[in-house]
Structure formats: C-alpha cells, structure tokens
Design a protein around this motif. Structure first.
Motif, PDB file in Angstrom:
ATOM      1  N   ALA A  88    -109.668 -46.679  16.241  1.00 38.30           N
ATOM      2  CA  ALA A  88    -109.342 -46.526  17.704  1.00 38.30           C
ATOM      3  C   ALA A  88    -107.943 -46.476  18.069  1.00 38.30           C
ATOM      4  O   ALA A  88    -107.440 -45.562  18.791  1.00 38.30           O
ATOM      5  CB  ALA A  88    -110.030 -47.506  18.468  1.00 38.30           C
ATOM      6  N   VAL A  89    -107.315 -47.201  17.195  1.00 36.05           N
ATOM      7  CA  VAL A  89    -105.756 -47.233  17.517  1.00 36.05           C
ATOM      8  C   VAL A  89    -104.938 -46.130  16.969  1.00 36.05           C
ATOM      9  O   VAL A  89    -104.341 -45.449  17.609  1.00 36.05           O
ATOM     10  CB  VAL A  89    -105.301 -48.575  16.679  1.00 36.05           C
ATOM     11  N   THR A 111    -109.124 -48.127  27.009  1.00 36.38           N
ATOM     12  CA  THR A 111    -108.861 -49.111  25.820  1.00 36.38           C
ATOM     13  C   THR A 111    -108.845 -50.502  26.208  1.00 36.38           C
ATOM     14  O   THR A 111    -109.253 -51.380  25.736  1.00 36.38           O
ATOM     15  CB  THR A 111    -107.330 -48.644  25.295  1.00 36.38           C
ATOM     16  N   ILE A 112    -108.137 -50.886  27.367  1.00 35.27           N
ATOM     17  CA  ILE A 112    -107.958 -52.247  27.910  1.00 35.27           C
ATOM     18  C   ILE A 112    -109.486 -52.605  28.125  1.00 35.27           C
ATOM     19  O   ILE A 112    -109.851 -53.775  27.899  1.00 35.27           O
ATOM     20  CB  ILE A 112    -107.362 -52.170  29.116  1.00 35.27           C
ATOM     21  N   VAL A 113    -110.285 -51.796  28.826  1.00 33.26           N
ATOM     22  CA  VAL A 113    -111.824 -52.055  29.338  1.00 33.26           C
ATOM     23  C   VAL A 113    -112.565 -52.618  27.991  1.00 33.26           C
ATOM     24  O   VAL A 113    -113.067 -53.497  27.983  1.00 33.26           O
ATOM     25  CB  VAL A 113    -112.561 -51.199  30.036  1.00 33.26           C
ATOM     26  N   THR A 114    -112.524 -51.787  26.929  1.00 32.76           N
ATOM     27  CA  THR A 114    -113.268 -51.707  25.765  1.00 32.76           C
ATOM     28  C   THR A 114    -112.893 -53.266  24.726  1.00 32.76           C
ATOM     29  O   THR A 114    -113.450 -53.762  24.161  1.00 32.76           O
ATOM     30  CB  THR A 114    -113.182 -50.643  24.827  1.00 32.76           C
ATOM     31  N   GLU A 127    -115.724 -69.512  19.282  1.00 35.77           N
ATOM     32  CA  GLU A 127    -114.166 -69.107  19.643  1.00 35.77           C
ATOM     33  C   GLU A 127    -114.104 -69.615  21.294  1.00 35.77           C
ATOM     34  O   GLU A 127    -114.801 -69.502  22.086  1.00 35.77           O
ATOM     35  CB  GLU A 127    -114.253 -67.595  19.638  1.00 35.77           C
ATOM     36  N   ALA A 128    -112.712 -69.727  21.433  1.00 39.69           N
ATOM     37  CA  ALA A 128    -112.469 -70.066  22.706  1.00 39.69           C
ATOM     38  C   ALA A 128    -112.466 -68.811  23.899  1.00 39.69           C
ATOM     39  O   ALA A 128    -112.309 -67.707  23.290  1.00 39.69           O
ATOM     40  CB  ALA A 128    -110.872 -70.692  22.896  1.00 39.69           C
ATOM     41  N   PRO A 129    -112.903 -69.069  24.959  1.00 42.64           N
ATOM     42  CA  PRO A 129    -112.936 -67.987  26.034  1.00 42.64           C
ATOM     43  C   PRO A 129    -111.555 -67.314  26.514  1.00 42.64           C
ATOM     44  O   PRO A 129    -110.639 -68.006  26.094  1.00 42.64           O
ATOM     45  CB  PRO A 129    -113.477 -68.586  27.393  1.00 42.64           C
ATOM     46  N   LEU A 130    -111.575 -66.247  26.935  1.00 44.11           N
ATOM     47  CA  LEU A 130    -110.383 -65.352  27.008  1.00 44.11           C
ATOM     48  C   LEU A 130    -109.824 -66.118  28.320  1.00 44.11           C
ATOM     49  O   LEU A 130    -110.243 -66.562  29.246  1.00 44.11           O
ATOM     50  CB  LEU A 130    -110.863 -63.745  27.709  1.00 44.11           C
ATOM     51  N   THR A 131    -108.408 -66.102  28.219  1.00 42.27           N
ATOM     52  CA  THR A 131    -107.626 -66.469  29.310  1.00 42.27           C
ATOM     53  C   THR A 131    -106.757 -65.293  30.121  1.00 42.27           C
ATOM     54  O   THR A 131    -106.738 -64.232  29.574  1.00 42.27           O
ATOM     55  CB  THR A 131    -106.536 -67.507  28.825  1.00 42.27           C
ATOM     56  N   THR A 132    -105.923 -65.583  30.979  1.00 35.52           N
ATOM     57  CA  THR A 132    -104.981 -64.701  31.507  1.00 35.52           C
ATOM     58  C   THR A 132    -103.955 -64.207  30.740  1.00 35.52           C
ATOM     59  O   THR A 132    -103.980 -62.930  30.679  1.00 35.52           O
ATOM     60  CB  THR A 132    -104.507 -65.418  32.882  1.00 35.52           C
ATOM     61  N   LEU A 133    -103.640 -65.011  29.794  1.00 32.04           N
ATOM     62  CA  LEU A 133    -102.723 -64.577  28.894  1.00 32.04           C
ATOM     63  C   LEU A 133    -103.309 -63.490  27.718  1.00 32.04           C
ATOM     64  O   LEU A 133    -102.636 -62.492  27.159  1.00 32.04           O
ATOM     65  CB  LEU A 133    -102.164 -65.662  27.975  1.00 32.04           C
ATOM     66  N   ASP A 134    -104.567 -63.697  27.469  1.00 33.91           N
ATOM     67  CA  ASP A 134    -105.207 -62.820  26.571  1.00 33.91           C
ATOM     68  C   ASP A 134    -105.352 -61.377  27.361  1.00 33.91           C
ATOM     69  O   ASP A 134    -105.349 -60.403  26.751  1.00 33.91           O
ATOM     70  CB  ASP A 134    -106.659 -63.182  26.302  1.00 33.91           C
ATOM     71  N   TRP A 135    -105.667 -61.518  28.552  1.00 30.90           N
ATOM     72  CA  TRP A 135    -105.724 -60.180  29.553  1.00 30.90           C
ATOM     73  C   TRP A 135    -104.353 -59.550  29.233  1.00 30.90           C
ATOM     74  O   TRP A 135    -104.326 -58.186  29.259  1.00 30.90           O
ATOM     75  CB  TRP A 135    -106.096 -60.416  30.977  1.00 30.90           C
ATOM     76  N   ALA A 142    -102.151 -52.434  24.549  1.00 35.12           N
ATOM     77  CA  ALA A 142    -102.268 -51.102  24.821  1.00 35.12           C
ATOM     78  C   ALA A 142    -101.078 -50.209  25.127  1.00 35.12           C
ATOM     79  O   ALA A 142    -100.819 -48.835  24.630  1.00 35.12           O
ATOM     80  CB  ALA A 142    -103.365 -50.961  26.182  1.00 35.12           C
ATOM     81  N   GLY A 143    -100.073 -50.777  25.842  1.00 34.23           N
ATOM     82  CA  GLY A 143     -98.884 -50.324  26.057  1.00 34.23           C
ATOM     83  C   GLY A 143     -98.173 -50.022  25.075  1.00 34.23           C
ATOM     84  O   GLY A 143     -97.393 -48.782  24.717  1.00 34.23           O
ATOM     85  N   PHE A 144     -97.917 -50.873  24.169  1.00 39.08           N
ATOM     86  CA  PHE A 144     -97.306 -50.683  22.835  1.00 39.08           C
ATOM     87  C   PHE A 144     -97.802 -49.412  21.899  1.00 39.08           C
ATOM     88  O   PHE A 144     -97.149 -48.613  21.474  1.00 39.08           O
ATOM     89  CB  PHE A 144     -97.225 -51.923  21.997  1.00 39.08           C
ATOM     90  N   ILE A 145     -99.342 -49.374  21.852  1.00 39.28           N
ATOM     91  CA  ILE A 145     -99.825 -48.363  21.040  1.00 39.28           C
ATOM     92  C   ILE A 145     -99.362 -46.946  21.717  1.00 39.28           C
ATOM     93  O   ILE A 145     -98.949 -46.020  20.920  1.00 39.28           O
ATOM     94  CB  ILE A 145    -101.395 -48.578  21.097  1.00 39.28           C
ATOM     95  N   ILE A 146     -99.627 -46.799  23.066  1.00 38.13           N
ATOM     96  CA  ILE A 146     -99.318 -45.634  23.703  1.00 38.13           C
ATOM     97  C   ILE A 146     -97.735 -45.366  23.699  1.00 38.13           C
ATOM     98  O   ILE A 146     -97.303 -44.114  23.402  1.00 38.13           O
ATOM     99  CB  ILE A 146     -99.568 -45.728  25.203  1.00 38.13           C
ATOM    100  N   ALA A 147     -96.676 -46.243  23.714  1.00 37.37           N
ATOM    101  CA  ALA A 147     -95.320 -46.070  23.583  1.00 37.37           C
ATOM    102  C   ALA A 147     -95.028 -45.534  22.286  1.00 37.37           C
ATOM    103  O   ALA A 147     -94.189 -44.473  22.125  1.00 37.37           O
ATOM    104  CB  ALA A 147     -94.448 -47.303  24.024  1.00 37.37           C
ATOM    105  N   TRP A 148     -95.686 -46.159  21.321  1.00 37.91           N
ATOM    106  CA  TRP A 148     -95.380 -45.527  19.804  1.00 37.91           C
ATOM    107  C   TRP A 148     -95.902 -44.292  19.599  1.00 37.91           C
ATOM    108  O   TRP A 148     -95.274 -43.438  18.916  1.00 37.91           O
ATOM    109  CB  TRP A 148     -96.130 -46.381  18.986  1.00 37.91           C
TER     110      TRP A 148
END
Length: 387
Positions: A88-89, A111-114, A127-135, A142-148
C-alpha cells in the motif's frame, strides 16, 4: 502546463530495492501481531499473508498503469491484512509521483482512515488502545509518504526535462552543423568557379589558337604550349588552395596561402594582358585602407568580369574602372564590345554572373549587367565601404 512525462527504466536493481522496502515495512507492521494470529486465529495468519502477497504482486505489476485503482485496493486490504501495508505504501508513493492533487487528496484521506481501521480490526487484545498521538502519527506518516512520492516525481520530471533539453540541443547543433556545411560548400563552389573559370578560359583560348591557326611558327607553338602548361599548373595549385578547407586537420598539408585581394589587381590585369587581352584600366582606390574581406570581394569581381570578357569577347578592348572611398563605397565598371566570333568562344557555363551576383549580394552590394545601344556589354558592381 504539465511537465514532461518521465518513464522510469525498470531493471533488476530497481525491482530488488522496491521488494526489499515493501517487505521491511510489512514486516515491521506485522511483527507485533504474528504470535497472536498464529496462536489464536491461524486462518487469519494465512489470510493476512495471502492478501499481502496479492497486494505485492498487484502493486509491483499494475501501480503505474492503474495507479488510483491499485492504491485504493491495497489500502483497503490493509484493514484486514497488516502485510499489505508495504505494498500500500509503494502504491501511494507511485501515485504521488504523478503530482495530481485530485488523486492525492482522496488517497491521503483513505490511507489515514484505513490505518485507523486496521488498528481497530487487527489489534491484539494485549495492545494498548489508540491515543491522540497515534492519530497524529498516522497523519504524519501519510504526509511523509505523499511528500516522498511527490519528490520522486519532481526529480523524474526534472531529469526528463534535462534529457529533452539535451536532445533538443543536439538536434539544434546538428542543424547548425548542416547549415554550416551547406554554407561552406557554397563558398567553396564560388571560390572554385572564380579560380578555375579564370584559368581554364585562358587555357581554352590558347588551345583554340593552336587548333585554328596553321601559320604559327614552331617557336610560337612552343610558347603557346608553355602558356597552356603554366595556366594548367596554376589552376591545379589554386584548386588545391581552395580545397584545403576540406582537409581533416592542419597537419594534412601545408598551410593555405593567403587569398588574393585588391592589392593583386595589377598582377591579375597583367596576366590577362599576357593572354592577348587589351585592357584599359583606371583604379582610384586606397588599397592600404581597404578592409581585407572587401578587397578580396573586389578582386573576385574584377577577376570574374575579365574572365567573362575573355570568354565572350576575346578580341575586344576592355575598359575597367575601379574607384571608391570610405562612406561612398566601391564602384566597379567593366565595358567591352560584343564579339562577332561567338563560335570560337568557350561554351557558356551560365553560372559566372550568377555566382558573382550572389557574392555581391552577400557583401551587401548591387550588381547590374546590360547591353547598351552600341552593342557594348556593361557590367557594374557597387560594394559598400563603411567609413
């Protein structure tokens, strides 16, 4: 306007590093879940691996021909298959190289949603639940992948533009070379005509005298033959000088001799007089201040005019006038009565006055030739002489 399309060259190394990169990304994402899937949901382990392989094959084979479809399909596969994250990347990077925002923005959101959905679906119980930092981290990834991908696309387009510019420059250079070659051939042709026509006409005149005159003494025949030999030798020498520009390098032959200029007019006139021509000369030009190129053009014009008179009116009296000064220009006038013995003159080439007119035009001057009412042929040439 879109940049020049770039078609990358696929080779063994290009495929290898892409496969290695995809496997590393998939392995890093799948490592925390391998034990959980193998122990509790072995079917999921097999499905995850199967979808990862399918995504890898699809991404490697079709990401350039169907970028949007492949990016969408591989992104959806990551919801239930962590091993599909690497393909996918790769698909998203390949799509971003096209630098089309109407394609990139929807794929970035997808990509962000998936990635978020994958964390909820494939997450192990411990596993620990997602946090705001994970989001925020998902958005940054996703931004780094697109920028690359956009960087790679811009670099490819830059290389393609350089390649196109280099090809265009080579084509323009080849065109300039062909143009220069054509101009040089034309110059050589004019020089050959100016040189050879003068000498060959003298040879033809003397050979005609040997053919038609039976009253010549042995001494006169020998003298005429010697003149023909000298003129032929001079013609070959001057021809070699003109063709010297065609040699491959300066070591092929001796350096070329300087070309004749207006300072050599006296020798030219005396040479024609020795062939039997009667020439009345009036020259009023400051030879020392005359530019070299202009002096050479004046010499060639006078040479062609005398050659033309000798060919078509060998027994007539020729009146030559060369006058000029800076600012006023150079006026050349040659007059000779028309000959009645046309059958004894050499065959007409038809290019003498044409070549002279072209030379005069290139020098920025004017040329006219006409026949006056008294059956006199008049050739006039004007050449500019800047003060």
């Amino acid at each position: 306007m879109r940049p020049v399309d770039y078609q990358p060259t696929l080779n063994w190394w290009g495929h290898t590093w892409r496969v290695i990169g995809v496997l590393v990304i998939s392995g890093v994402g799948w490592a925390p879940r391998i034990g959980y899937q193998w122990t509790d949901h072995r079917w999921w382990f097999c499905l995850d691996l199967f979808l990862g392989l399918v995504a890898l094959v699809v991404a490697m084979r079709y990401r350039r021909t169907h970028p949007v479809l492949v990016a969408t399909a591989t992104a959806l596969m990551t919801v239930v298959s962590t091993t599909a994250s690497g393909p996918a990347v790769l698909a998203l990077v390949s799509l971003s190289t096209r630098r089309r925002w109407k394609e990139i923005v929807p794929q970035a959101l997808l990509t962000i949603v998936t990635m978020l959905a994958s964390e909820y679906v494939t997450q192990a119980p411990d596993e620990a639940p997602l946090t705001t930092l994970d989001w925020a981290l998902f958005v940054v990834i996703a931004g780094f992948i697109i920028a690359w991908g956009m960087y790679l696309g811009s670099r490819r387009e830059l290389l393609a533009s350089w390649r196109a510019r280099a090809l265009l420059t080579e084509a323009e250079q080849a065109a300039r070379v062909r143009e220069a070659q054509s101009a040089e051939r034309a110059r050589i042709a004019r020089e050959m005509h100016d040189v050879l026509a003068h000498r060959i006409s003298a040879v033809s005149m003397h050979a005609g005298a040997l053919a038609f005159r039976d009253d010549l003494s042995p001494g006169e025949v020998k003298e005429t033959a010697q003149t023909i030999q000298n003129s032929s030798r001079q013609a070959l020498t001057e021809l070699r000088e003109v063709l010297g520009v065609l040699r491959d390098g300066p070591g092929d032959a001796d350096p070329e001799l300087p070309q004749a200029t207006v300072a050599d007019l006296d020798e030219l006139i005396e040479e024609n007089r020795r062939t039997g021509m009667r020439i009345d000369v009036h020259v009023d030009v400051d030879v020392d201040t005359l530019p070299t190129v202009l002096g050479r053009t004046v010499y060639r014009c006078v040479q062609e005019a005398l050659t033309n008179a000798r060919k078509h009116a060998p027994a007539s009296r020729v009146r030559l006038s060369v006058v000029g000064s800076p600012g006023r220009g150079i006026d050349i006038r040659v007059e000779n009565p028309l000959s009645l013995a046309a059958e004894q003159s050499p065959p007409e080439s038809g290019f003498g006055l044409v070549g002279l007119a072209e030379r005069v035009e290139l020098a920025g001057g004017r040329q006219e030739h006409r026949t006056t009412g008294g059956d006199t042929f008049v050739l006039t040439v004007w050449l500019p002489w800047q003060s």
